[in-house]
Design a protein around this motif. Structure first.
Motif, PDB file in Angstrom:
ATOM      1  N   ASP A   7       0.823  -1.207   0.000  1.00  0.00           N
ATOM      2  CA  ASP A   7       0.000   0.000   0.000  1.00  0.00           C
ATOM      3  C   ASP A   7       0.859   1.260   0.000  1.00  0.00           C
ATOM      4  O   ASP A   7       0.554   2.249  -0.677  1.00  0.00           O
ATOM      5  N   TYR A   8       1.940   1.203   0.742  1.00  0.00           N
ATOM      6  CA  TYR A   8       2.841   2.366   0.796  1.00  0.00           C
ATOM      7  C   TYR A   8       3.586   2.555  -0.520  1.00  0.00           C
ATOM      8  O   TYR A   8       3.681   3.667  -1.049  1.00  0.00           O
ATOM      9  N   LEU A   9       4.079   1.449  -1.075  1.00  0.00           N
ATOM     10  CA  LEU A   9       4.876   1.542  -2.303  1.00  0.00           C
ATOM     11  C   LEU A   9       4.031   1.837  -3.541  1.00  0.00           C
ATOM     12  O   LEU A   9       4.561   2.332  -4.542  1.00  0.00           O
ATOM     13  N   SER A  10       2.730   1.557  -3.471  1.00  0.00           N
ATOM     14  CA  SER A  10       1.871   1.774  -4.645  1.00  0.00           C
ATOM     15  C   SER A  10       1.756   3.251  -5.022  1.00  0.00           C
ATOM     16  O   SER A  10       1.409   3.567  -6.159  1.00  0.00           O
ATOM     17  N   GLN A  11       2.058   4.136  -4.073  1.00  0.00           N
ATOM     18  CA  GLN A  11       2.022   5.556  -4.408  1.00  0.00           C
ATOM     19  C   GLN A  11       3.215   5.962  -5.288  1.00  0.00           C
ATOM     20  O   GLN A  11       3.187   7.005  -5.925  1.00  0.00           O
ATOM     21  N   TYR A  12       4.225   5.091  -5.323  1.00  0.00           N
ATOM     22  CA  TYR A  12       5.382   5.339  -6.182  1.00  0.00           C
ATOM     23  C   TYR A  12       5.333   4.505  -7.460  1.00  0.00           C
ATOM     24  O   TYR A  12       5.851   4.927  -8.500  1.00  0.00           O
ATOM     25  N   TYR A  13       4.719   3.315  -7.347  1.00  0.00           N
ATOM     26  CA  TYR A  13       4.591   2.461  -8.527  1.00  0.00           C
ATOM     27  C   TYR A  13       3.274   1.715  -8.437  1.00  0.00           C
ATOM     28  O   TYR A  13       3.058   0.934  -7.502  1.00  0.00           O
ATOM     29  N   ILE A  14       2.395   1.951  -9.372  1.00  0.00           N
ATOM     30  CA  ILE A  14       1.032   1.434  -9.323  1.00  0.00           C
ATOM     31  C   ILE A  14       0.974  -0.091  -9.354  1.00  0.00           C
ATOM     32  O   ILE A  14      -0.003  -0.709  -8.915  1.00  0.00           O
ATOM     33  N   GLY A  15       2.034  -0.727  -9.834  1.00  0.00           N
ATOM     34  CA  GLY A  15       2.048  -2.183  -9.945  1.00  0.00           C
ATOM     35  C   GLY A  15       1.894  -2.883  -8.607  1.00  0.00           C
ATOM     36  O   GLY A  15       1.398  -4.016  -8.547  1.00  0.00           O
ATOM     37  N   PHE A  16       2.316  -2.229  -7.531  1.00  0.00           N
ATOM     38  CA  PHE A  16       2.199  -2.846  -6.210  1.00  0.00           C
ATOM     39  C   PHE A  16       0.747  -2.986  -5.757  1.00  0.00           C
ATOM     40  O   PHE A  16       0.455  -3.757  -4.853  1.00  0.00           O
ATOM     41  N   SER A  17      -0.151  -2.249  -6.368  1.00  0.00           N
ATOM     42  CA  SER A  17      -1.564  -2.308  -5.972  1.00  0.00           C
ATOM     43  C   SER A  17      -2.200  -3.655  -6.316  1.00  0.00           C
ATOM     44  O   SER A  17      -3.309  -3.941  -5.872  1.00  0.00           O
ATOM     45  N   VAL A  18      -1.492  -4.489  -7.102  1.00  0.00           N
ATOM     46  CA  VAL A  18      -2.034  -5.811  -7.443  1.00  0.00           C
ATOM     47  C   VAL A  18      -2.242  -6.664  -6.186  1.00  0.00           C
ATOM     48  O   VAL A  18      -3.080  -7.567  -6.165  1.00  0.00           O
ATOM     49  N   LEU A  19      -1.487  -6.343  -5.128  1.00  0.00           N
ATOM     50  CA  LEU A  19      -1.620  -7.112  -3.893  1.00  0.00           C
ATOM     51  C   LEU A  19      -2.893  -6.772  -3.136  1.00  0.00           C
ATOM     52  O   LEU A  19      -3.203  -7.406  -2.120  1.00  0.00           O
ATOM     53  N   ASN A  20      -3.635  -5.801  -3.600  1.00  0.00           N
ATOM     54  CA  ASN A  20      -4.932  -5.516  -2.995  1.00  0.00           C
ATOM     55  C   ASN A  20      -5.975  -6.559  -3.393  1.00  0.00           C
ATOM     56  O   ASN A  20      -7.045  -6.641  -2.777  1.00  0.00           O
ATOM     57  N   TYR A  21      -5.659  -7.349  -4.423  1.00  0.00           N
ATOM     58  CA  TYR A  21      -6.584  -8.376  -4.877  1.00  0.00           C
ATOM     59  C   TYR A  21      -6.418  -9.629  -4.020  1.00  0.00           C
ATOM     60  O   TYR A  21      -5.320 -10.185  -3.911  1.00  0.00           O
ATOM     61  N   LEU A  22      -7.523 -10.072  -3.449  1.00  0.00           N
ATOM     62  CA  LEU A  22      -7.482 -11.254  -2.592  1.00  0.00           C
ATOM     63  C   LEU A  22      -6.982 -12.490  -3.331  1.00  0.00           C
ATOM     64  O   LEU A  22      -6.218 -13.290  -2.785  1.00  0.00           O
ATOM     65  N   THR A  23      -7.427 -12.657  -4.568  1.00  0.00           N
ATOM     66  CA  THR A  23      -7.038 -13.848  -5.329  1.00  0.00           C
ATOM     67  C   THR A  23      -5.526 -13.911  -5.529  1.00  0.00           C
ATOM     68  O   THR A  23      -4.922 -14.984  -5.422  1.00  0.00           O
ATOM     69  N   MET A  24      -4.914 -12.757  -5.803  1.00  0.00           N
ATOM     70  CA  MET A  24      -3.464 -12.730  -5.995  1.00  0.00           C
ATOM     71  C   MET A  24      -2.738 -13.094  -4.709  1.00  0.00           C
ATOM     72  O   MET A  24      -1.807 -13.910  -4.699  1.00  0.00           O
ATOM     73  N   ARG A  25      -3.169 -12.512  -3.594  1.00  0.00           N
ATOM     74  CA  ARG A  25      -2.518 -12.829  -2.321  1.00  0.00           C
ATOM     75  C   ARG A  25      -2.801 -14.272  -1.906  1.00  0.00           C
ATOM     76  O   ARG A  25      -1.969 -14.913  -1.245  1.00  0.00           O
ATOM     77  N   GLY A  26      -3.971 -14.789  -2.299  1.00  0.00           N
ATOM     78  CA  GLY A  26      -4.267 -16.189  -2.012  1.00  0.00           C
ATOM     79  C   GLY A  26      -3.313 -17.125  -2.739  1.00  0.00           C
ATOM     80  O   GLY A  26      -2.803 -18.086  -2.165  1.00  0.00           O
ATOM     81  N   ILE A  27      -3.067 -16.832  -4.015  1.00  0.00           N
ATOM     82  CA  ILE A  27      -2.130 -17.631  -4.808  1.00  0.00           C
ATOM     83  C   ILE A  27      -0.726 -17.540  -4.228  1.00  0.00           C
ATOM     84  O   ILE A  27      -0.015 -18.548  -4.081  1.00  0.00           O
ATOM     85  N   LEU A  28      -0.310 -16.329  -3.887  1.00  0.00           N
ATOM     86  CA  LEU A  28       1.017 -16.133  -3.304  1.00  0.00           C
ATOM     87  C   LEU A  28       1.130 -16.828  -1.949  1.00  0.00           C
ATOM     88  O   LEU A  28       2.190 -17.340  -1.592  1.00  0.00           O
TER      89      LEU A  28
END
Length: 360
Positions: A7-28
């Protein structure tokens, strides 16, 4: 933990916002737990051998089990480490359900660890006395039930949901505490009873955890919950991380636990994993679906109850030996045949459980 960093890093690079998706974090979460278990597994097995933490075989068990004597045990600690690390890394640590699951797996794992350790020290199949074992398990179960009851924010969080029916949801009031206690403690003991053959308990646990992750995801999404006519439990979607960690850690452990097993999970694993399945089902209000999907666990438990009751009342045994998998062993079934057939039955039951999402 990493969610906050993302969440903090997404303000510098939007790609980090992918971790807001539950499915992505579930897979990880699945992959992280799997890699942790696979990586530290060989080191833990060697450490258990070095410390002579070995399985003690029941003197009254099947003769084929005598060859298992000396196999390292308490390998369930491997899964607990992988599950906890993966959950802490990828879960939303502000979610109360995540901490409830961590509490449950930690408490039941601790009881199992003490039980296993005493067995190892005494070189006996008897560990912690049944009285104290059930005391601590009951304390953890009751504590969990009270917390969930007192922190519930909506009526559907305490109602009993009946599968296969659209609008059958019963307000059970204070009986919620009793039901929650029995589901958590009962499932814990059921998985423990099933853990008697190489890999027999862990794959059903993985399959059920995977199915519960789907229930958790749709229960935590108001749109899906309304469409499927299941209770909407705010925040329950986060449990996909915990369920995924169980799936990953379980598959990693199965790599070493498959027949012939290099390591056994012991009570530290079986009690903790069973309680985890129970508390997840309670949170998402799918206790009855858990009974369906965990049919093998139910059958193993019932076989023990029926055997004891029959012997005390009539002096006769229903099965050649209980739990149920020992009955088939004494009938001459090879161990791998029993294991795989129980796995197949679990796949069928899990699919039936998932079908309740739509068959209403």
């Amino acid at each position: 933990m990493l969610l906050w960093l993302a969440d903090y890093l997404s303000q510098y690079y939007i790609g980090f916002s992918v971790l807001n998706y539950l499915t992505m974090r579930g897979i990880l979460g699945v992959l992280t737990a799997l890699f942790i278990a696979m990586f530290i597994g060989p080191y833990m097995i060697e450490h258990l051998k070095y410390r002579q933490i070995r399985q003690s075989i029941r003197s009254d068990g099947p003769n084929t089990h005598l060859a298992k004597a000396g196999t390292p045990t308490m390998g369930g600690a491997l899964m607990l480490i992988a599950i906890l690390l993966s959950t802490l890394l990828w879960g939303d640590l502000s979610n109360r359900y995540i901490w409830v699951c961590i509490w449950v797996i930690g408490m039941f794992g601790a009881v199992g660890w003490i039980d296993d350790y005493r067995k190892v020290m005494a070189q006996s199949s008897r560990g912690l006395s049944a009285r104290w074992k059930y005391f601590w398990m009951s304390l953890a179960g009751i504590g969990t039930a009270l917390f969930l009851y007192n922190t519930a924010s909506a009526p559907q969080e305490l109602a009993l949901n009946v599968p296969f029916f659209k609008h059958v949801s019963m307000d059970i009031g204070i009986f919620y505490l009793v039901l929650t206690y029995f589901v958590i403690v009962g499932t814990s003991n059921a998985v423990n009873l099933t853990d008697g053959l190489d890999g027999l308990a862990i794959l059903p646990t993985v399959l059920i955890a995977g199915a519960l992750s789907i229930f958790a995801y749709v229960s935590g999404h108001i749109g899906f919950a309304e469409y499927l006519h299941i209770p909407y439990i705010r925040g329950s979607g986060e449990l996909i991380i915990f369920c995924g960690a169980i799936v990953g850690a379980g598959m990693g452990f199965l790599w070493f636990n498959t027949y012939p097993a290099q390591v056994f999970m012991g009570d530290v694993g079986s009690l903790a994993l069973g309680a985890s399945l129970g508390v997840i089902a309670v949170i998402i209000r799918q206790e009855l679906v858990l009974v369906i999907m965990g049919g093998i666990f139910v059958a193993e438990t019932l076989s023990v109850i029926l055997q004891v009751v029959s012997f005390k009342l009539t002096g006769r045994r229903i099965f050649r030996m209980a739990p149920l998998h020992h009955h088939f062993e004494l009938k001459g079934w090879p161990e791998p045949r029993i294991i795989v057939r129980f796995w197949i039955i679990t796949v069928i039951l899990v699919l039936i459980g998932l079908a309740t999402l739509k068959l209403r």
